[in-house]
Design a protein around this motif. Structure first.
Motif, PDB file in Angstrom:
ATOM      1  N   ILE A 228      -4.285   0.086   3.868  1.00 17.39           N
ATOM      2  CA  ILE A 228      -2.808   0.891   3.157  1.00 17.39           C
ATOM      3  C   ILE A 228      -1.988   1.182   4.089  1.00 17.39           C
ATOM      4  O   ILE A 228      -0.917   0.782   4.357  1.00 17.39           O
ATOM      5  N   MET A 232       1.209  -0.208   6.105  1.00 17.77           N
ATOM      6  CA  MET A 232       2.560   1.336   5.979  1.00 17.77           C
ATOM      7  C   MET A 232       3.097   2.079   7.033  1.00 17.77           C
ATOM      8  O   MET A 232       4.283   1.783   7.705  1.00 17.77           O
ATOM      9  N   PHE A 243       1.106   6.798   1.404  1.00 12.12           N
ATOM     10  CA  PHE A 243       0.252   5.744   0.921  1.00 12.12           C
ATOM     11  C   PHE A 243      -1.803   5.383   1.051  1.00 12.12           C
ATOM     12  O   PHE A 243      -1.868   4.596  -0.213  1.00 12.12           O
ATOM     13  N   GLY A 247      -3.523   4.536  -2.425  1.00 18.86           N
ATOM     14  CA  GLY A 247      -4.444   3.586  -2.707  1.00 18.86           C
ATOM     15  C   GLY A 247      -5.380   4.071  -2.961  1.00 18.86           C
ATOM     16  O   GLY A 247      -6.020   3.055  -3.841  1.00 18.86           O
ATOM     17  N   ASN A 251      -6.422   3.288  -7.332  1.00 18.06           N
ATOM     18  CA  ASN A 251      -7.771   1.762  -6.550  1.00 18.06           C
ATOM     19  C   ASN A 251      -9.026   2.062  -8.145  1.00 18.06           C
ATOM     20  O   ASN A 251      -9.581   1.114  -9.015  1.00 18.06           O
ATOM     21  N   GLY A 261       0.841   1.550  -7.611  1.00 11.17           N
ATOM     22  CA  GLY A 261       0.882   1.442  -6.571  1.00 11.17           C
ATOM     23  C   GLY A 261       1.976   0.591  -5.577  1.00 11.17           C
ATOM     24  O   GLY A 261       2.892   0.505  -4.541  1.00 11.17           O
ATOM     25  N   VAL A 262       2.345  -0.537  -6.132  1.00  9.42           N
ATOM     26  CA  VAL A 262       3.141  -1.383  -5.596  1.00  9.42           C
ATOM     27  C   VAL A 262       4.492  -0.889  -6.107  1.00  9.42           C
ATOM     28  O   VAL A 262       5.479  -1.862  -5.179  1.00  9.42           O
ATOM     29  N   SER A 265       5.659   1.151  -3.441  1.00 13.48           N
ATOM     30  CA  SER A 265       6.025   1.455  -2.893  1.00 13.48           C
ATOM     31  C   SER A 265       7.136   0.489  -2.411  1.00 13.48           C
ATOM     32  O   SER A 265       7.902   0.802  -1.513  1.00 13.48           O
ATOM     33  N   PRO A 282       6.763  -4.337   2.203  1.00 15.79           N
ATOM     34  CA  PRO A 282       5.689  -3.664   1.945  1.00 15.79           C
ATOM     35  C   PRO A 282       5.359  -4.012   0.324  1.00 15.79           C
ATOM     36  O   PRO A 282       3.578  -2.712   0.586  1.00 15.79           O
ATOM     37  N   TYR A 286       1.555  -4.829   0.035  1.00 18.27           N
ATOM     38  CA  TYR A 286       0.202  -3.505  -0.744  1.00 18.27           C
ATOM     39  C   TYR A 286      -0.136  -4.527  -2.092  1.00 18.27           C
ATOM     40  O   TYR A 286      -1.419  -5.084  -2.016  1.00 18.27           O
ATOM     41  N   TRP A 287       0.460  -5.652  -2.573  1.00 22.60           N
ATOM     42  CA  TRP A 287      -0.122  -5.844  -3.888  1.00 22.60           C
ATOM     43  C   TRP A 287      -1.554  -7.056  -2.736  1.00 22.60           C
ATOM     44  O   TRP A 287      -2.020  -7.627  -3.179  1.00 22.60           O
ATOM     45  N   THR A 290      -4.463  -5.986  -2.420  1.00 23.77           N
ATOM     46  CA  THR A 290      -5.071  -5.076  -3.490  1.00 23.77           C
ATOM     47  C   THR A 290      -5.492  -6.548  -3.741  1.00 23.77           C
ATOM     48  O   THR A 290      -6.635  -6.499  -4.545  1.00 23.77           O
TER      49      THR A 290
END
Length: 384
Positions: A228, A232, A243, A247, A251, A261-262, A265, A282, A286-287, A290
């Motif tokens: 992540i 980023m 970030f 992450g 998690n 997190g989504v 961001s 972003p 991120y999605w 993960t």
């Protein structure tokens, strides 16, 4: 007479079953009440027991190198505190720099959302027109009583939280430093040789699987945090290290952590990028990372015996979060895994253990029943 006697005997046999269900229901109601009323006492104890189970294999490995149990416990807890303190230092510094940014950040986010959707201003205009037509009464002076802010409430709770942390660490130290005392007591308490073996097998399985699970999840989260952070940085987001740390930490919280997190961001990208449409990238990245971790990396690395039913994990998360707030979020999965291990080793609870586990292969008879009910064959993916 014979039929009356047989009916009375049947009622006598059925009565304990109903009483048993009632007692089970009363027990769970009382247990939930105690867990809700006394979290300040129970949460530190449960956390300390989890820490002792997780780090017992590490302590046992250090014993082979000549370390005493007390020294091993001190090294383990100091290392844990040092790691948490280091992460907190980096996260707090980056968050403080981010909060010291533009004072009109909220207004800027609102403008970008308005640009992205194009529906906020028409709704506000329509609302003003309706209020004007309805002849809203002139505003009167009102007195507003402000509630204590977040910082004031956090400051009030600090002594309680500090006391709970001290209790947890002290108890964890003594549990780890006691060595294998818990196993010795199990052997002494259990009446028969079969019960002794079963109790030891359950305790060792809980210890091993918790350690393996949390160590594996920590390694996965570290890899996800690095991925992540690099992603980023590649797309031009500010504070890629922050970030990555977010992450890694988020998690540990099932499902909700990835969603948070989504959202974070996306909000940071709204302020950082000129175009509102560009702020979606972003969040999508991120999605995607993960999702790849949850669908492919974790199932492969964790293994079939440690995988849990996703619905049960979410329900357990909601229950413990409601009972114990943030600590319940962190402890929900380890406690659920502990229940599964116990269910797998206790014959009367094997069905409950299968319900907690992830999807598994069905027997031929079960497949026939499902095919008869649903009118088609049930396709199941084979997981080794």
């Amino acid at each position: 007479m014979t039929s009356d006697a047989s009916s009375n005997s049947d009622e006598t046999l059925r009565a304990p079953s109903h009483q048993g269900w009632a007692l089970v229901g009363i027990f769970w109601i009382m247990a939930l009440s105690v867990l809700t009323i006394a979290p300040g006492l129970i949460v530190p104890i449960v956390t300390a027991m989890m820490l002792a189970l997780i780090f017992s294999p590490v302590r046992r490995a250090m014993d082979r190198f000549g370390f005493s149990s007390g020294v091993s416990a001190a090294i383990i807890l100091l290392t844990l505190l040092g790691s948490i303190g280091t992460l907190g230092y980096f996260v707090s510094g980056a968050v403080q720099d981010r909060l010291a940014g533009p004072p009109h950040m909220i207004e800027e986010i609102g403008d970008k959302l308005n640009e992205l959707t194009g529906t906020v201003q028409p709704v506000m205009d329509a609302t003003e027109q309706i209020e004007h037509i309805a002849g809203k009464e002139p505003a009167t002076d009102t007195v507003t009583i402000r509630e204590p802010g977040f910082l004031a409430g956090f400051t009030d709770k600090m002594p309680v939280m500090a006391g709970q942390v001290v209790i947890c660490l002290t108890l964890a130290f003594f549990l780890i430093a006691s060595g294998d005392l818990f196993y010795e007591k199990l052997v002494q308490v259990m009446p028969t040789l079969k019960d002794k073996r079963r109790a030891l097998a359950v305790a060792r399985a809980i210890e091993n699987q918790l350690s393996v699970y949390l160590l594996t999840i920590t390694l996965i989260n570290m890899g996800l945090g690095v991925a992540i952070g690099l992603a980023m940085w590649a797309i031009g987001m500010p504070d890629p290290v922050l970030f990555g740390l977010a992450g890694f930490l988020l998690n540990y919280i099932p499902y909700i952590g990835a969603m948070a997190g989504v959202g974070i961001s996306f909000l940071v990208a709204l302020v950082s990028f000129d175009s509102a449409a560009a702020a979606i990238l972003p969040a999508v990245v991120y999605w995607g990372l993960t999702s790849f971790e949850g669908q492919f990396v974790t199932p492969v690395m964790v293994g079939r015996r440690l995988r849990l039913n996703a619905v049960v994990v979410l329900v357990s998360f909601a229950l413990w979060a409601w009972l114990w707030s943030f600590m319940g979020m962190l402890l929900s999965t380890p406690m659920l895994l502990t229940m599964k291990v116990v269910s797998d080793h206790v014959p009367g609870m094997s069905g409950f253990g299968k319900f907690l586990a992830d999807r598994d292969e069905l027997s031929r008879s079960d497949r026939r029943i499902l095919k008869f009910i649903f009118g088609r064959d049930v396709q199941l993916s084979k997981r080794q």
